[in-house]
Motif scaffolding. Structure first.
Motif, PDB file in Angstrom:
ATOM      1  N   ILE A 174      29.799 -18.517   4.329  1.00  0.00           N
ATOM      2  CA  ILE A 174      28.757 -17.483   4.425  1.00  0.00           C
ATOM      3  C   ILE A 174      29.283 -16.158   3.886  1.00  0.00           C
ATOM      4  CG2 ILE A 174      27.327 -16.184   6.050  1.00  0.00           C
ATOM      5  CD1 ILE A 174      27.243 -18.686   7.799  1.00  0.00           C
ATOM      6  N   LEU A 175      30.538 -15.855   4.201  1.00  0.00           N
ATOM      7  CA  LEU A 175      31.130 -14.611   3.713  1.00  0.00           C
ATOM      8  C   LEU A 175      31.202 -14.609   2.190  1.00  0.00           C
ATOM      9  CD1 LEU A 175      32.361 -12.107   5.171  1.00  0.00           C
ATOM     10  CD2 LEU A 175      34.600 -13.093   4.709  1.00  0.00           C
ATOM     11  N   TYR A 176      31.583 -15.718   1.598  1.00  0.00           N
ATOM     12  CA  TYR A 176      31.655 -15.813   0.139  1.00  0.00           C
ATOM     13  C   TYR A 176      30.276 -15.737  -0.502  1.00  0.00           C
ATOM     14  CZ  TYR A 176      36.499 -16.643  -1.193  1.00  0.00           C
ATOM     15  OH  TYR A 176      37.832 -16.468  -1.506  1.00  0.00           O
ATOM     16  N   ALA A 177      29.246 -16.229   0.171  1.00  0.00           N
ATOM     17  CA  ALA A 177      27.908 -16.238  -0.410  1.00  0.00           C
ATOM     18  C   ALA A 177      27.232 -14.877  -0.347  1.00  0.00           C
ATOM     19  CB  ALA A 177      27.034 -17.267   0.299  1.00  0.00           C
ATOM     20  N   SER A 178      27.695 -13.983   0.496  1.00  0.00           N
ATOM     21  CA  SER A 178      27.022 -12.711   0.709  1.00  0.00           C
ATOM     22  C   SER A 178      27.234 -11.766  -0.468  1.00  0.00           C
ATOM     23  CB  SER A 178      27.529 -12.046   1.999  1.00  0.00           C
ATOM     24  OG  SER A 178      27.318 -12.901   3.102  1.00  0.00           O
ATOM     25  N   GLN A 226      21.564 -20.570   1.478  1.00  0.00           N
ATOM     26  CA  GLN A 226      20.397 -20.599   0.598  1.00  0.00           C
ATOM     27  C   GLN A 226      19.503 -19.393   0.830  1.00  0.00           C
ATOM     28  OE1 GLN A 226      18.574 -24.384   1.327  1.00  0.00           O
ATOM     29  NE2 GLN A 226      20.205 -25.548   0.335  1.00  0.00           N
ATOM     30  N   ALA A 227      19.336 -18.997   2.096  1.00  0.00           N
ATOM     31  CA  ALA A 227      18.523 -17.812   2.393  1.00  0.00           C
ATOM     32  C   ALA A 227      19.172 -16.551   1.836  1.00  0.00           C
ATOM     33  CB  ALA A 227      18.317 -17.691   3.901  1.00  0.00           C
ATOM     34  N   ILE A 228      20.505 -16.453   1.900  1.00  0.00           N
ATOM     35  CA  ILE A 228      21.194 -15.273   1.365  1.00  0.00           C
ATOM     36  C   ILE A 228      21.086 -15.225  -0.155  1.00  0.00           C
ATOM     37  CG2 ILE A 228      23.456 -14.203   1.094  1.00  0.00           C
ATOM     38  CD1 ILE A 228      24.172 -15.185   3.880  1.00  0.00           C
ATOM     39  N   LEU A 229      21.289 -16.360  -0.811  1.00  0.00           N
ATOM     40  CA  LEU A 229      21.233 -16.379  -2.277  1.00  0.00           C
ATOM     41  C   LEU A 229      19.840 -16.055  -2.806  1.00  0.00           C
ATOM     42  CD1 LEU A 229      23.414 -19.532  -3.052  1.00  0.00           C
ATOM     43  CD2 LEU A 229      24.091 -17.126  -3.151  1.00  0.00           C
ATOM     44  N   ALA A 230      18.805 -16.450  -2.052  1.00  0.00           N
ATOM     45  CA  ALA A 230      17.434 -16.189  -2.497  1.00  0.00           C
ATOM     46  C   ALA A 230      16.862 -14.904  -1.922  1.00  0.00           C
ATOM     47  CB  ALA A 230      16.535 -17.368  -2.102  1.00  0.00           C
ATOM     48  N   SER A 245      27.297  -1.998  -7.190  1.00  0.00           N
ATOM     49  CA  SER A 245      26.261  -2.785  -7.846  1.00  0.00           C
ATOM     50  C   SER A 245      26.433  -4.237  -7.436  1.00  0.00           C
ATOM     51  CB  SER A 245      26.363  -2.642  -9.369  1.00  0.00           C
ATOM     52  OG  SER A 245      25.359  -3.403 -10.003  1.00  0.00           O
ATOM     53  N   VAL A 246      25.355  -4.850  -6.974  1.00  0.00           N
ATOM     54  CA  VAL A 246      25.385  -6.242  -6.533  1.00  0.00           C
ATOM     55  C   VAL A 246      24.393  -7.042  -7.365  1.00  0.00           C
ATOM     56  CG1 VAL A 246      26.102  -5.689  -4.181  1.00  0.00           C
ATOM     57  CG2 VAL A 246      23.674  -5.776  -4.721  1.00  0.00           C
ATOM     58  N   ARG A 247      24.698  -8.334  -7.499  1.00  0.00           N
ATOM     59  CA  ARG A 247      23.853  -9.219  -8.293  1.00  0.00           C
ATOM     60  C   ARG A 247      22.822  -9.879  -7.372  1.00  0.00           C
ATOM     61  NH1 ARG A 247      26.571 -13.960 -11.719  1.00  0.00           N
ATOM     62  NH2 ARG A 247      27.479 -12.119 -12.737  1.00  0.00           N
ATOM     63  N   MET A 248      21.550  -9.585  -7.639  1.00  0.00           N
ATOM     64  CA  MET A 248      20.453 -10.188  -6.906  1.00  0.00           C
ATOM     65  C   MET A 248      19.805 -11.270  -7.758  1.00  0.00           C
ATOM     66  SD  MET A 248      20.663  -8.322  -4.182  1.00  0.00           S
ATOM     67  CE  MET A 248      19.188  -8.880  -3.334  1.00  0.00           C
ATOM     68  N   ALA A 249      18.881 -12.009  -7.155  1.00  0.00           N
ATOM     69  CA  ALA A 249      18.179 -13.041  -7.914  1.00  0.00           C
ATOM     70  C   ALA A 249      17.346 -12.434  -9.029  1.00  0.00           C
ATOM     71  CB  ALA A 249      17.295 -13.863  -6.982  1.00  0.00           C
ATOM     72  N   SER A 250      16.892 -11.188  -8.829  1.00  0.00           N
ATOM     73  CA  SER A 250      16.051 -10.528  -9.835  1.00  0.00           C
ATOM     74  C   SER A 250      16.848  -9.669 -10.806  1.00  0.00           C
ATOM     75  CB  SER A 250      15.007  -9.650  -9.132  1.00  0.00           C
ATOM     76  OG  SER A 250      15.635  -8.695  -8.295  1.00  0.00           O
ATOM     77  N   GLY A 251      18.161  -9.555 -10.601  1.00  0.00           N
ATOM     78  CA  GLY A 251      18.985  -8.721 -11.465  1.00  0.00           C
ATOM     79  C   GLY A 251      19.948  -7.877 -10.662  1.00  0.00           C
ATOM     80  N   ASP A 252      20.683  -7.006 -11.350  1.00  0.00           N
ATOM     81  CA  ASP A 252      21.648  -6.149 -10.672  1.00  0.00           C
ATOM     82  C   ASP A 252      20.932  -5.035  -9.907  1.00  0.00           C
ATOM     83  OD1 ASP A 252      23.639  -7.690 -11.680  1.00  0.00           O
ATOM     84  OD2 ASP A 252      24.125  -6.337 -13.349  1.00  0.00           O
ATOM     85  N   LEU A 253      21.512  -4.674  -8.737  1.00  0.00           N
ATOM     86  CA  LEU A 253      20.938  -3.634  -7.885  1.00  0.00           C
ATOM     87  C   LEU A 253      22.055  -2.706  -7.449  1.00  0.00           C
ATOM     88  CD1 LEU A 253      18.557  -2.469  -6.182  1.00  0.00           C
ATOM     89  CD2 LEU A 253      19.260  -4.047  -4.360  1.00  0.00           C
ATOM     90  N   ARG A 254      21.804  -1.396  -7.552  1.00  0.00           N
ATOM     91  CA  ARG A 254      22.782  -0.400  -7.139  1.00  0.00           C
ATOM     92  C   ARG A 254      22.449   0.035  -5.718  1.00  0.00           C
ATOM     93  NH1 ARG A 254      26.418   2.327 -10.083  1.00  0.00           N
ATOM     94  NH2 ARG A 254      27.268   4.288  -9.293  1.00  0.00           N
ATOM     95  N   LEU A 255      23.439  -0.022  -4.834  1.00  0.00           N
ATOM     96  CA  LEU A 255      23.230   0.301  -3.426  1.00  0.00           C
ATOM     97  C   LEU A 255      23.312   1.804  -3.206  1.00  0.00           C
ATOM     98  CD1 LEU A 255      25.423  -2.477  -1.731  1.00  0.00           C
ATOM     99  CD2 LEU A 255      22.967  -2.510  -2.171  1.00  0.00           C
TER     100      LEU A 255
END
Length: 481
Positions: free
Chosen positions: A120-124, A93-97, A246-256
């Motif tokens: 945990i690995l799948y949620a990251s 839950q902490a990782i998803l949020a 590019s990763v999917r965050m709670a606020s939208g996509d983010l480019r690393l």
């Protein structure tokens, strides 16, 4: 962005400063830019134990602190055999949020992300592994009294023993409550990890197999099966490989943007290390034993203070540890019953009946207190039997000493004084004193006493001996037979 605009404005000379001022301002802005770049390294968290309340609190606090520091990435180095479902879900839950992307990295080589680690690995946001590492075996294990696993029951095929063909409406017998509970847990876990896989775009089919069939993969196989995103030799290699993803965050996509990014390790502090030690099931059982016996010793022999103080501290720490751990309360009641029976054997020896019952109750409670199949939560059998044998031996030794003391002749007190012989030392004003057992006592008798007369104690009332003169006894210089 604003720093780059200021640099271009200073370089173009549009700020109204002289050439020297522009150079100084340009140098200052460059220093601030470099300082800002160095001020936000990637945060590295390390979990190398079973997933429990201590590790969950450490990861949650670490992600929150990384966000406060403005870190662009959190790298979670993971090596775990699994752990508690509740703690695992708190971490997920902490990782998803998390407002900061989290890259879980199974490292160093030889590590594993089994059971809870797979979830945990799948949620990251980024799933990475080092060479020679593994993941999988994510089937949930129930806490409590485990039952024997049973294969799913199927309808009978072919003729029945009587030779008749099975009826069309024949169905498999209903599953037992234990089978139904296990099936519910497996279905829930499979749906949970499948949802995580779909959210991160990873292999959902293999994730479900890891739950239902407890399969595992190596790092190379996980990469080819699209279970993980990267296989990296170390953290700098990981940062270089995920740069631009590019990763999917709670606020939208983010480019690393992680190439050449500095890292800052945040290992567990003393609080989390202490919490991890206290939450160890073996230590919890030892603290519980010390606490109970310390209080029992203090109540049986009040005034000493040390056993009661140490016992109270250990008992409170044990209760805190049991609060963090999933406890079978029937097993805890058996352990407390064992303590009570062993204490009763010490207080009132019963030829070993209560002591043997206490040892049996303690062993049964220790075996059932935690499920030994859950990684990091099982109580080792040598510890359970060692404590039980040591406690039983102490009870038998104490009971034997008490029995011998009860059978020993009385050497002091009223019972020892009655029947003792003495000699009258002084008689004056109707009062007499005699020497009995090397001590001077005031004596009374039904007849007058004379100095040197032998007397025998017949009663003790307060500090006065009631004696009876005996003129037939040997002379005072000889001890009566």
């Amino acid at each position: 962005m604003r720093t780059a605009q200021a640099l271009r404005a200073v370089a173009s000379g549009g700020t109204g400063f002289s050439a020297a001022g522009r150079c100084a301002l340009l140098a200052l802005l460059l220093c601030l830019t470099l300082a800002g770049a160095r001020a936000a390294p990637a945060v590295v968290l390390t979990v190398q134990s079973a997933i429990g309340p201590a590790s969950a609190d450490y990861v949650i606090r670490g992600i929150a602190r990384a966000h406060q520091q403005g870190a662009p990435l959190v790298v979670l180095e993971l090596d775990t055999p699994g752990g508690l479902d509740s703690s695992m879900r708190q971490i997920i839950q902490a990782i998803l949020a998390s407002p900061v992307p989290v890259a879980t990295y199974v490292s160093p080589p030889g590590s594993r992300a089994a059971s809870a680690g797979t979830y945990i690995l799948y949620a990251s946001h980024i799933a990475a592994m080092a060479p020679a590492t593994t993941l999988g075996a994510a089937t949930p294990v129930a806490i409590g009294m485990p039952g024997a696993p049973q294969a799913p029951r199927e309808a009978p095929k072919g003729p029945t023993p009587s030779g008749d063909a099975p009826a069309a409406g024949d169905k498999a017998p209903p599953a037992s409550p234990m089978d139904a509970m296990t099936a519910k847990q497996v279905h829930d876990a499979a749906a949970f990890i499948r949802g995580l896989a779909e959210r991160r775009g990873r292999n959902a089919q293999w994730a479900e197999r890891a739950v239902r069939e407890a399969v595992s993969l190596t790092a190379a196989e996980a990469l080819s099966e699209k279970v993980v995103d990267v296989v990296a030799t170390d953290i700098p290699d990981l940062l270089n490989q995920i740069d631009g993803r590019s990763v999917r965050m709670a606020s939208g996509d983010l480019r690393l943007a992680t190439r050449g990014l500095a890292t800052e390790a945040h290992p567990p502090d003393w609080r989390h290390r202490l919490l991890g030690v206290i939450a160890n099931p073996s230590l919890a059982l030892i603290l519980l034993m010390i606490g109970v016996y310390g209080l029992m010793f203090e109540f049986s022999s009040p005034g000493f203070g040390v056993p009661g103080t140490v016992g109270a501290i250990c008992l409170l720490l044990a209760l805190f540890a049991l609060q963090l751990l999933p406890v079978n309360y029937a097993a805890l009641a058996l352990i407390l019953l064992g303590f009570a029976l062993l204490a009763a054997e010490l207080m009132a020896p019963s030829f070993g009946v209560l002591g043997v019952g206490g040892v049996v109750a303690f062993i049964a409670g220790g075996l059932l207190l935690f499920d030994r199949d859950v990684p990091g939560l099982g109580l080792p059998l040598p510890l359970i039997f060692g404590i039980s044998i040591a406690t039983g031996a102490a009870v038998l030794l104490g009971g034997g000493m008490a029995l011998r003391a009860r059978r020993a002749p009385v050497v002091s007190g009223v019972e020892d004084m009655v029947g003792a012989w003495g000699e009258v030392l002084h008689v004056a004003d109707g009062q007499a004193w005699a020497q009995v057992r090397g001590e001077r006592w005031k004596v009374q008798a039904g007849t007058p006493l004379v100095v040197g007369q032998r007397v025998r104690v017949v009663d003790l009332r307060g500090l006065v001996l009631h004696v009876q003169p005996d003129t037939d006894m040997p002379s005072p210089s000889r001890e009566p037979p």
